[in-house]
Design a protein around this motif. Structure first.
Motif, PDB file in Angstrom:
ATOM      1  N   ALA A  43       0.978  -1.289   0.260  1.00  0.00           N
ATOM      2  CA  ALA A  43      -0.141  -0.048   0.210  1.00  0.00           C
ATOM      3  C   ALA A  43       0.507   1.150  -0.006  1.00  0.00           C
ATOM      4  CB  ALA A  43      -1.492   0.029   1.544  1.00  0.00           C
ATOM      5  N   VAL A  44       1.729   1.285   0.994  1.00  0.00           N
ATOM      6  CA  VAL A  44       2.668   2.485   1.014  1.00  0.00           C
ATOM      7  C   VAL A  44       3.536   2.534  -0.485  1.00  0.00           C
ATOM      8  CG1 VAL A  44       5.157   3.399   2.081  1.00  0.00           C
ATOM      9  CG2 VAL A  44       3.315   2.341   3.142  1.00  0.00           C
ATOM     10  N   GLY A  45       3.873   1.142  -0.742  1.00  0.00           N
ATOM     11  CA  GLY A  45       3.815   1.505  -2.668  1.00  0.00           C
ATOM     12  C   GLY A  45       3.481   1.878  -3.317  1.00  0.00           C
ATOM     13  N   GLY A  46       2.175   1.529  -3.164  1.00  0.00           N
ATOM     14  CA  GLY A  46       0.785   1.972  -4.547  1.00  0.00           C
ATOM     15  C   GLY A  46       1.644   3.838  -4.353  1.00  0.00           C
ATOM     16  N   VAL A  47       1.664   4.782  -2.735  1.00  0.00           N
ATOM     17  CA  VAL A  47       1.521   5.520  -2.992  1.00  0.00           C
ATOM     18  C   VAL A  47       2.566   6.597  -3.249  1.00  0.00           C
ATOM     19  CG1 VAL A  47       1.941   7.266  -1.051  1.00  0.00           C
ATOM     20  CG2 VAL A  47      -0.383   5.874  -0.762  1.00  0.00           C
ATOM     21  N   ASN A  48       3.618   6.137  -2.979  1.00  0.00           N
ATOM     22  CA  ASN A  48       4.741   6.048  -3.843  1.00  0.00           C
ATOM     23  C   ASN A  48       5.406   5.823  -5.057  1.00  0.00           C
ATOM     24  OD1 ASN A  48       6.023   7.768  -0.512  1.00  0.00           O
ATOM     25  ND2 ASN A  48       6.494   5.379  -0.591  1.00  0.00           N
ATOM     26  N   THR A  49       4.306   5.190  -5.979  1.00  0.00           N
ATOM     27  CA  THR A  49       4.821   5.517  -7.350  1.00  0.00           C
ATOM     28  C   THR A  49       3.777   6.014  -7.446  1.00  0.00           C
ATOM     29  OG1 THR A  49       4.220   2.671  -7.103  1.00  0.00           O
ATOM     30  CG2 THR A  49       3.957   3.643  -8.966  1.00  0.00           C
ATOM     31  N   VAL A  50       2.361   6.686  -7.029  1.00  0.00           N
ATOM     32  CA  VAL A  50       2.401   7.451  -7.616  1.00  0.00           C
ATOM     33  C   VAL A  50       2.403   9.470  -7.506  1.00  0.00           C
ATOM     34  CG1 VAL A  50      -0.107   9.066  -7.262  1.00  0.00           C
ATOM     35  CG2 VAL A  50       0.145   6.916  -7.240  1.00  0.00           C
ATOM     36  N   ILE A  51       3.909   8.912  -6.330  1.00  0.00           N
ATOM     37  CA  ILE A  51       4.397  10.257  -6.452  1.00  0.00           C
ATOM     38  C   ILE A  51       5.293   9.945  -7.572  1.00  0.00           C
ATOM     39  CG2 ILE A  51       6.499  10.829  -4.852  1.00  0.00           C
ATOM     40  CD1 ILE A  51       4.406  10.100  -1.997  1.00  0.00           C
ATOM     41  N   ASP A  52       5.918   9.255  -7.387  1.00  0.00           N
ATOM     42  CA  ASP A  52       6.815   8.767  -8.181  1.00  0.00           C
ATOM     43  C   ASP A  52       6.304   9.112  -9.558  1.00  0.00           C
ATOM     44  OD1 ASP A  52      10.291   7.815  -8.834  1.00  0.00           O
ATOM     45  OD2 ASP A  52       8.750   6.714 -10.276  1.00  0.00           O
ATOM     46  N   TYR A  53       5.817   8.082 -10.364  1.00  0.00           N
ATOM     47  CA  TYR A  53       5.340   8.823 -11.619  1.00  0.00           C
ATOM     48  C   TYR A  53       5.038  10.883 -11.957  1.00  0.00           C
ATOM     49  CZ  TYR A  53       5.379   3.937 -13.620  1.00  0.00           C
ATOM     50  OH  TYR A  53       5.363   2.831 -14.053  1.00  0.00           O
ATOM     51  N   THR A  54       4.294  10.752 -10.591  1.00  0.00           N
ATOM     52  CA  THR A  54       3.701  12.795 -10.793  1.00  0.00           C
ATOM     53  C   THR A  54       4.976  13.170 -10.839  1.00  0.00           C
ATOM     54  OG1 THR A  54       2.051  12.083  -9.660  1.00  0.00           O
ATOM     55  CG2 THR A  54       3.263  14.580  -9.397  1.00  0.00           C
ATOM     56  N   VAL A  55       6.410  12.928  -9.870  1.00  0.00           N
ATOM     57  CA  VAL A  55       7.020  14.057 -10.190  1.00  0.00           C
ATOM     58  C   VAL A  55       8.311  13.486 -11.754  1.00  0.00           C
ATOM     59  CG1 VAL A  55       9.626  14.199  -8.656  1.00  0.00           C
ATOM     60  CG2 VAL A  55       6.919  13.926  -7.930  1.00  0.00           C
ATOM     61  N   LEU A  56       8.008  12.392 -12.146  1.00  0.00           N
ATOM     62  CA  LEU A  56       9.102  12.171 -13.269  1.00  0.00           C
ATOM     63  C   LEU A  56       8.241  12.563 -14.170  1.00  0.00           C
ATOM     64  CD1 LEU A  56      11.122  10.121 -14.767  1.00  0.00           C
ATOM     65  CD2 LEU A  56       9.422   8.728 -15.074  1.00  0.00           C
ATOM     66  N   ASN A  57       7.151  12.832 -14.108  1.00  0.00           N
ATOM     67  CA  ASN A  57       6.026  13.431 -16.091  1.00  0.00           C
ATOM     68  C   ASN A  57       6.765  14.761 -15.433  1.00  0.00           C
ATOM     69  OD1 ASN A  57       5.590  10.665 -17.795  1.00  0.00           O
ATOM     70  ND2 ASN A  57       4.284  10.095 -15.492  1.00  0.00           N
ATOM     71  N   LEU A  58       6.284  15.010 -14.694  1.00  0.00           N
ATOM     72  CA  LEU A  58       6.306  16.289 -14.625  1.00  0.00           C
ATOM     73  C   LEU A  58       7.844  17.197 -14.338  1.00  0.00           C
ATOM     74  CD1 LEU A  58       4.441  17.323 -11.219  1.00  0.00           C
ATOM     75  CD2 LEU A  58       3.607  18.181 -13.373  1.00  0.00           C
ATOM     76  N   LEU A  59       8.556  16.643 -14.675  1.00  0.00           N
ATOM     77  CA  LEU A  59      10.796  16.867 -14.393  1.00  0.00           C
ATOM     78  C   LEU A  59      10.873  16.264 -15.667  1.00  0.00           C
ATOM     79  CD1 LEU A  59      11.402  17.068 -10.979  1.00  0.00           C
ATOM     80  CD2 LEU A  59      10.262  18.632 -12.681  1.00  0.00           C
TER      81      LEU A  59
END
Length: 193
Positions: free
Chosen positions: A28-44
């Motif tokens: 579950a924590v990984g799911g939240v962090n995956t969303v964070i990771d993808y969001t930041v990756l795609n923004l940058l």
């Protein structure tokens, strides 16, 4: 959560229940962090996929540490935040290298370009593969090195030793030794006379 607990209690042997609970919380924590990771990756992504991945990993690592410490591994032994976070960050660095290697293969080995909009999907797929491989490593590493099990009390250690000894003794087949078997044979022969 009650349904998940009931299913776990019903279908998972008792000795694996805490492992399964930690694994689901970690996911579950990984799911939240995956969303964070993808969001930041795609923004940058415009600054380059590897640079964007590093920034995304730092942001996601910090969120991951807080969530794992406070929720996933809350019942485990606590040490200083400095020690835990430093070790956590170092092990995440290994995970980042795993993920970066997958992205590097996509960019340099398969010639995908961050400037081509059609390749954006390829980078996201490569990122998913890297996350999956790194996740397995991280779960093992966090449990082993960062969030260590709470040490057993002397009473718990003694109880565990007694249980192990009882199990060992009950597993030993009660068979007469060769000496006793000969004596039994002699007694049987004498009784027949």
């Amino acid at each position: 959560m009650r349904l998940a607990s009931n299913l776990r209690d019903r279908y998972v042997p008792e000795r694996y229940q805490s492992l399964v609970t930690e694994l689901f919380k970690f996911a579950a924590v990984g799911g939240v962090n995956t969303v964070i990771d993808y969001t930041v990756l795609n923004l940058l992504l415009s600054i380059g996929p590897l640079k964007a991945k590093i920034v995304a990993a730092v942001v996601a690592t910090t969120a991951s540490y807080v969530l794992n410490r406070q929720w996933t591994f809350q019942s485990r032994d606590r040490s200083t935040v400095r020690r835990e976070y430093t070790l956590f960050f170092a092990l995440n660095g290994v995970g980042l290298l795993i993920q970066g290697a997958v992205l590097a293969v996509a960019k340099y080995g398969l010639d995908f370009s961050e400037h081509n909009s059609d390749d954006r999907l390829a980078f996201n797929i490569a990122n998913a593969v890297g996350i999956a491989v790194a996740m397995v490593f991280r779960f093992w590493a966090y449990r082993t090195f960062v969030f260590r099990p709470t040490p057993a009390t002397p009473e718990e250690e003694l109880e565990a030793e007694v249980e192990a000894l009882e199990a060992a003794l009950t597993d030993v087949a009660v068979a007469p030794s060769p000496r006793h078997a000969e004596e039994d044979d002699l007694e049987d022969a004498a009784a027949r006379r």
